[in-house]
Write a protein that holds these residues in place. Structure first.
Motif, PDB file in Angstrom:
ATOM      1  N   LEU A  70       0.544  -0.750   0.271  1.00  8.98           N
ATOM      2  CA  LEU A  70       0.127   0.296  -0.429  1.00  8.98           C
ATOM      3  C   LEU A  70       0.896   1.047   0.410  1.00  8.98           C
ATOM      4  O   LEU A  70       1.238   1.533   0.660  1.00  8.98           O
ATOM      5  CB  LEU A  70      -1.307   0.194   1.786  1.00  8.98           C
ATOM      6  N   LEU A  71       0.835   2.399  -1.230  1.00 10.26           N
ATOM      7  CA  LEU A  71       1.607   3.814  -0.864  1.00 10.26           C
ATOM      8  C   LEU A  71       2.932   2.870  -1.669  1.00 10.26           C
ATOM      9  O   LEU A  71       3.467   3.141  -0.529  1.00 10.26           O
ATOM     10  CB  LEU A  71       0.945   4.329  -0.396  1.00 10.26           C
ATOM     11  N   THR A  72       3.522   2.150  -1.582  1.00  8.37           N
ATOM     12  CA  THR A  72       4.321   1.450  -2.082  1.00  8.37           C
ATOM     13  C   THR A  72       5.796   2.610  -1.972  1.00  8.37           C
ATOM     14  O   THR A  72       6.973   2.106  -1.518  1.00  8.37           O
ATOM     15  CB  THR A  72       4.744   0.116  -2.919  1.00  8.37           C
ATOM     16  N   SER A 122       1.389  -7.769  -9.128  1.00  5.36           N
ATOM     17  CA  SER A 122      -0.161  -7.191  -8.287  1.00  5.36           C
ATOM     18  C   SER A 122      -1.053  -7.858  -7.563  1.00  5.36           C
ATOM     19  O   SER A 122      -2.282  -7.405  -6.889  1.00  5.36           O
ATOM     20  CB  SER A 122      -1.310  -8.608  -9.637  1.00  5.36           C
ATOM     21  N   TRP A 123      -0.591  -8.370  -6.058  1.00  4.07           N
ATOM     22  CA  TRP A 123      -0.540  -9.050  -5.058  1.00  4.07           C
ATOM     23  C   TRP A 123      -0.365  -7.902  -4.429  1.00  4.07           C
ATOM     24  O   TRP A 123       0.214  -7.999  -2.753  1.00  4.07           O
ATOM     25  CB  TRP A 123      -0.213 -10.221  -4.930  1.00  4.07           C
ATOM     26  N   ALA A 127      -2.438  -2.502  -5.978  1.00  4.41           N
ATOM     27  CA  ALA A 127      -3.311  -2.798  -7.153  1.00  4.41           C
ATOM     28  C   ALA A 127      -4.358  -3.282  -7.041  1.00  4.41           C
ATOM     29  O   ALA A 127      -5.615  -3.130  -8.185  1.00  4.41           O
ATOM     30  CB  ALA A 127      -2.336  -4.681  -7.968  1.00  4.41           C
ATOM     31  N   ALA A 128      -4.641  -3.798  -5.847  1.00 10.78           N
ATOM     32  CA  ALA A 128      -6.121  -3.790  -5.364  1.00 10.78           C
ATOM     33  C   ALA A 128      -7.369  -2.680  -5.918  1.00 10.78           C
ATOM     34  O   ALA A 128      -8.086  -2.587  -6.176  1.00 10.78           O
ATOM     35  CB  ALA A 128      -6.987  -4.673  -4.282  1.00 10.78           C
ATOM     36  N   SER A 134       2.424   1.606 -11.348  1.00 14.35           N
ATOM     37  CA  SER A 134       2.904   0.832 -12.191  1.00 14.35           C
ATOM     38  C   SER A 134       4.526   1.042 -12.853  1.00 14.35           C
ATOM     39  O   SER A 134       5.145   1.989 -12.165  1.00 14.35           O
ATOM     40  CB  SER A 134       2.413   0.993 -13.557  1.00 14.35           C
ATOM     41  N   PRO A 135       5.423  -0.299 -12.640  1.00 21.66           N
ATOM     42  CA  PRO A 135       6.617  -0.002 -12.927  1.00 21.66           C
ATOM     43  C   PRO A 135       7.100   0.856 -13.778  1.00 21.66           C
ATOM     44  O   PRO A 135       6.359   0.827 -14.574  1.00 21.66           O
ATOM     45  CB  PRO A 135       6.591  -1.735 -13.501  1.00 21.66           C
ATOM     46  N   GLY A 136       8.111   1.281 -13.146  1.00 20.81           N
ATOM     47  CA  GLY A 136       8.450   2.240 -14.519  1.00 20.81           C
ATOM     48  C   GLY A 136       9.449   3.524 -13.992  1.00 20.81           C
ATOM     49  O   GLY A 136       9.808   3.302 -12.533  1.00 20.81           O
TER      50      GLY A 136
END
Length: 178
Positions: A70-72, A122-123, A127-128, A134-136
């Motif tokens: 969450l909020l990675t 995605s887990w 993502a949920a 998104s990766p980048g």
């Protein structure tokens, strides 16, 4: 790939949790807040007990973010910043952990930086909830830059304290100054 990212996130979060609880509660063979604060004071982080609390809480917050996904990018930035400070403080002993070096905080910070660039997978709650991490390059670079920028504040304070200690310490070669 999502299973691997989940595993990396959860394992890093578990290590960060343990690292934090060593400081805050003395768990897992840690010194607890008062003794960790004394160590922080020796390293130039004053007041030591408060700085130990801030470091421990930052590690817990980063661990929670990474474990849940969450909020990675924010969690990655917190871990990068906190571990940069720890790595600089312990680098005087070299790199390897068995000599008290910066290997462990370097690895934790590097793993968080990697997650900043890959995204949580995605887990994850990100993502949920459909959050746009998104990766980048952009999110990873932002997390890395924010973490490094945030580490500048305690490191600058530490540098000032260490400078003051050097200028006020008595010189051993001049008995008049002892």
């Amino acid at each position: 790939m999502s299973v691997g990212l989940l595993l990396l996130r959860v394992l890093l979060a578990a290590l960060l949790f343990g690292h934090a609880m060593q400081k805050l509660r003395g768990w897992f063979g840690g010194a607890g807040r008062a003794a960790t604060g004394a160590i922080f004071e020796q390293w130039g982080f004053v007041p030591g007990a408060r700085m130990a609390l801030v470091a421990g809480l930052a590690e817990l917050l980063g661990a929670a973010s990474l474990a849940t996904g969450l909020l990675t990018p924010g969690g990655c930035a917190i871990v990068v910043g906190t571990m940069t400070v720890a790595a600089v403080a312990t680098a005087v002993h070299g790199f390897w952990a068995q000599r008290g070096g910066c290997e462990v905080p370097f690895w934790y910070g590097a793993a968080a930086a990697v997650l900043g660039f890959t995204g949580p997978g995605s887990w994850s709650l990100d993502a949920a909830l459909g959050l746009p991490w998104s990766p980048g390059y952009a999110w990873g670079a932002a997390a890395l830059a924010l973490g490094l920028l945030a580490s500048a504040v305690p490191l600058a304070s530490r540098a000032r304290v260490l400078r003051e200690r050097r200028t006020t310490a008595p010189r051993g070669d001049d008995p008049a100054q002892a």
